[in-house]
Structures are given as structure tokens and as C-alpha cells.
Design a protein around this motif. Structure first.
Motif, PDB file in Angstrom:
ATOM      1  N   TYR A  33      19.089  38.439   3.365  1.00 45.94           N
ATOM      2  CA  TYR A  33      18.710  39.763   4.253  1.00 45.94           C
ATOM      3  C   TYR A  33      20.070  40.330   4.089  1.00 45.94           C
ATOM      4  CZ  TYR A  33      14.671  37.168   5.739  1.00 45.94           C
ATOM      5  OH  TYR A  33      13.425  36.588   5.923  1.00 45.94           O
ATOM      6  N   TYR A  35      21.765  43.591   6.849  1.00 42.46           N
ATOM      7  CA  TYR A  35      21.817  44.157   7.978  1.00 42.46           C
ATOM      8  C   TYR A  35      22.940  45.117   8.195  1.00 42.46           C
ATOM      9  CZ  TYR A  35      17.539  41.348   9.613  1.00 42.46           C
ATOM     10  OH  TYR A  35      16.635  40.498   9.593  1.00 42.46           O
ATOM     11  N   GLN A  37      25.516  47.244  11.052  1.00 39.72           N
ATOM     12  CA  GLN A  37      25.572  47.793  12.542  1.00 39.72           C
ATOM     13  C   GLN A  37      26.636  48.817  12.589  1.00 39.72           C
ATOM     14  OE1 GLN A  37      26.932  44.253  15.226  1.00 39.72           O
ATOM     15  NE2 GLN A  37      25.719  45.503  16.823  1.00 39.72           N
ATOM     16  N   LYS A  42      22.569  49.496  17.254  1.00 36.42           N
ATOM     17  CA  LYS A  42      21.724  48.289  17.225  1.00 36.42           C
ATOM     18  C   LYS A  42      22.096  47.633  15.811  1.00 36.42           C
ATOM     19  CE  LYS A  42      17.843  49.977  19.809  1.00 36.42           C
ATOM     20  NZ  LYS A  42      16.184  50.022  19.656  1.00 36.42           N
ATOM     21  N   VAL A  43      21.643  46.495  15.430  1.00 36.59           N
ATOM     22  CA  VAL A  43      21.818  46.164  14.413  1.00 36.59           C
ATOM     23  C   VAL A  43      20.565  46.336  13.692  1.00 36.59           C
ATOM     24  CG1 VAL A  43      21.714  43.620  13.063  1.00 36.59           C
ATOM     25  CG2 VAL A  43      23.097  43.850  15.115  1.00 36.59           C
ATOM     26  N   PHE A  45      17.823  46.449  10.184  1.00 39.70           N
ATOM     27  CA  PHE A  45      17.455  45.835   9.066  1.00 39.70           C
ATOM     28  C   PHE A  45      17.648  46.757   7.744  1.00 39.70           C
ATOM     29  CE2 PHE A  45      14.879  43.421   6.162  1.00 39.70           C
ATOM     30  CZ  PHE A  45      14.021  44.266   5.529  1.00 39.70           C
ATOM     31  N   MET A  89      29.598  47.685  10.085  1.00 41.94           N
ATOM     32  CA  MET A  89      29.434  46.140   9.943  1.00 41.94           C
ATOM     33  C   MET A  89      28.276  45.946   9.215  1.00 41.94           C
ATOM     34  SD  MET A  89      32.047  44.143  10.855  1.00 41.94           S
ATOM     35  CE  MET A  89      31.342  42.746  11.604  1.00 41.94           C
ATOM     36  N   PHE A  91      25.888  42.627   7.512  1.00 38.61           N
ATOM     37  CA  PHE A  91      25.756  41.445   7.899  1.00 38.61           C
ATOM     38  C   PHE A  91      24.768  40.897   6.821  1.00 38.61           C
ATOM     39  CE2 PHE A  91      28.022  41.070  11.741  1.00 38.61           C
ATOM     40  CZ  PHE A  91      27.952  42.023  12.478  1.00 38.61           C
ATOM     41  N   GLN A 105      16.777  33.262  11.250  1.00 37.48           N
ATOM     42  CA  GLN A 105      17.904  33.717  10.242  1.00 37.48           C
ATOM     43  C   GLN A 105      19.278  33.345  10.814  1.00 37.48           C
ATOM     44  OE1 GLN A 105      17.168  37.841   9.208  1.00 37.48           O
ATOM     45  NE2 GLN A 105      15.099  37.422   9.476  1.00 37.48           N
ATOM     46  N   PHE A 106      20.265  32.984   9.990  1.00 39.28           N
ATOM     47  CA  PHE A 106      21.565  32.726  10.207  1.00 39.28           C
ATOM     48  C   PHE A 106      22.362  33.811   9.634  1.00 39.28           C
ATOM     49  CE2 PHE A 106      20.752  28.793  12.327  1.00 39.28           C
ATOM     50  CZ  PHE A 106      19.623  28.159  11.978  1.00 39.28           C
ATOM     51  N   PHE A 107      23.243  34.202  10.350  1.00 42.14           N
ATOM     52  CA  PHE A 107      23.940  35.399   9.935  1.00 42.14           C
ATOM     53  C   PHE A 107      25.535  35.055   9.743  1.00 42.14           C
ATOM     54  CE2 PHE A 107      21.687  39.150  10.943  1.00 42.14           C
ATOM     55  CZ  PHE A 107      20.318  38.640  11.919  1.00 42.14           C
ATOM     56  N   GLY A 108      25.998  35.698   8.692  1.00 34.24           N
ATOM     57  CA  GLY A 108      27.308  35.712   8.271  1.00 34.24           C
ATOM     58  C   GLY A 108      28.353  36.332   9.225  1.00 34.24           C
ATOM     59  N   PRO A 109      29.589  36.387   9.099  1.00 34.20           N
ATOM     60  CA  PRO A 109      30.635  36.851  10.009  1.00 34.20           C
ATOM     61  C   PRO A 109      30.853  38.472   9.953  1.00 34.20           C
ATOM     62  CG  PRO A 109      31.685  35.753   8.263  1.00 34.20           C
ATOM     63  CD  PRO A 109      30.306  35.478   8.214  1.00 34.20           C
ATOM     64  N   ARG A 112      33.357  44.349   7.407  1.00 29.35           N
ATOM     65  CA  ARG A 112      33.465  45.940   8.000  1.00 29.35           C
ATOM     66  C   ARG A 112      33.832  46.830   6.791  1.00 29.35           C
ATOM     67  NH1 ARG A 112      33.688  47.770  12.678  1.00 29.35           N
ATOM     68  NH2 ARG A 112      34.050  45.806  13.737  1.00 29.35           N
TER      69      ARG A 112
END
Lengths: 116, 115
Positions: A33, A35, A37, A42-43, A45, A89, A91, A105-109, A112
Motif C-alpha cells: 500500500y 498512503y 499525510q 489525516k493519513v 489511502f 509524507m 508512507f 498493515q505495517f508502515f514504513g518511516p 517527506r
């Protein structure tokens, strides 16, 4: 512990230029995925990707965006002609196979992106 | 359209002062409700998944609960290191039950815990 990685951490570009944001998802995950921000918001999709094709996309994900999994480990987001409003940002996230399994879901850092 | 509303927008607590964060949602067939923690300039960090009303999950000082319309994140005896933005997100079932996992996020609750 396995984690999602993203490069670069910060990308500065001129309006109208193309950028490619890169992600390495967790190795045994099958769903990927993007996303974004915008600062203070909000974050949101953008797109989901499974089995080498887009499975779902938002209204934000128009023709200037594209995604690719060029090899067995990388997942990229390309913005063809950046606009000021693309500054945000971004993600990447990944998820293991769904059936009977965990949905998280696991997000990356994040990367930017600053468009000047 | 799926919607997630979190309250309060910001919460300031003294160390040790327990409280709760709220997440109200409307979704077409809830497949899962997720809580994440986000530190400034970082990506969301997964905390909990809740799948059905009545379910509860705990991790250290945090406990998440779920009803048919809302979820609560209870923080017991918080410490300054719990300061972060807490995000709630929902995953809908989608048409015909198909879901590729799109998450719809709330705007988050900014938690500050003072020593």
C-alpha cells in the motif's frame, strides 16, 4: 524484527519534475500500500497492490501516479509531474496474506516530499 | 462512505492520570478496527486490531475495546513516553465481502503526558 523501509527519507523537487519513492516491504508480505499525510491532516489511502496489479485506488491516485514492483523486494510510487499540493509524507505499508490471518498493515518511516 | 472521528483532538494528562480516547466510526461492514501510535515525523506503529463488538486487547498500559459504533483506547497510569498521536483506522468489508485492506483513518488524538 522485520520492518518496512523507505528511501529517501526526504525528497525535494521542483514542480513538474518526476519523483520515484521507494519501499522495501516485509519479505513474506503479499499486499502492499501507499498512503500519504499532508501536514496536519489525516493519513489518506492512495493505492493497494496485490499479485502484481493494482487492486484498489483512491480518487487522489490519478494518471500522474503509478506503482510498480520491479523485482521481488522493491515497491515504488512514481509521481510523473509533481504539483505543489503533492507535498506530503508518503508512507508505504505491507500486509501478510489475508485468509485466516492477521489483517494489520505495517508502515514504513515515510518519505517527506517537498515540491517547490 | 466510511468515516472515522476521533475525540478529543488533544489530551493533556499528568503522569499516572488514567483516561480514554474515543474513535467513532461508520463503515459498510467492519472487517477490522486498528489502533496505531504515531510519533512526530514517523510512520504509524501498529498497536491493536479489533474485529468484533465486545472484543478487548491489552498491551502494557493500553487497552482497546470495541462496540458496534465506537472504540476506546484506555490508558492506565500513563508515562511521559506514552506521549504521541494515537490513530484509529477501519477496514471495510467492501462489495461482496471483497477487501484488499484499504484503511480509513481518523484525524488522531494528540496525547501529551506531563511528568
Amino acid at each position: 524484527e522485520p520492518e518496512v523501509t523507505q528511501t529517501p527519507s526526504h525528497q525535494v523537487t521542483q514542480m513538474g519534475q518526476e519523483v520515484i519513492l521507494r519501499c522495501v516491504p516485509i519479505s513474506n508480505h503479499l499486499y502492499f500500500y501507499w498512503y500519504r499525510q499532508i501536514l496536519g491532516q489525516k493519513v489518506e489511502f492512495l493505492v493497494s497492490f496485490y499479485n502484481n496489479e493494482i487492486s484498489e485506488k483512491s480518487e487522489i491516485f490519478d494518471d500522474q501516479f503509478s506503482v510498480e514492483r520491479p523485482d521481488g523486494s522493491n515497491f515504488t510510487l512514481k509521481i510523473r509531474s509533481t504539483k505543489l499540493e503533492d507535498s506530503a509524507m508518503y508512507f508505504c505499508a505491507s500486509r501478510a496474506y489475508l485468509a485466516g490471518g492477521r489483517n494489520e498493515q505495517f508502515f514504513g518511516p515515510g518519505t517527506r516530499l517537498t515540491v517547490l | 462512505e466510511d468515516q472515522v472521528t476521533q475525540s478529543p483532538e488533544a489530551l493533556r494528562l499528568q503522569e499516572g492520570e488514567s483516561s480514554s480516547l474515543n474513535c467513532s466510526y461508520t463503515v459498510s461492514g467492519l472487517r477490522g478496527l486498528f489502533w496505531y501510535r504515531q510519533d512526530p515525523g514517523k510512520g504509524p506503529e501498529f498497536l491493536f486490531t479489533l474485529y468484533s463488538a465486545g472484543e478487548e486487547k491489552e498491551k502494557e498500559r493500553l487497552k482497546a475495546t470495541l462496540t458496534k459504533k465506537e472504540s476506546f483506547l484506555h490508558i492506565t497510569a500513563p508515562k511521559p513516553e506514552d506521549s504521541a498521536t494515537y490513530l484509529c483506522a477501519v477496514q471495510a468489508g467492501g462489495a461482496g465481502g471483497t477487501s484488499y485492506g484499504k484503511l480509513t483513518f481518523g484525524q488522531g488524538t494528540i496525547l501529551t503526558v506531563h511528568p
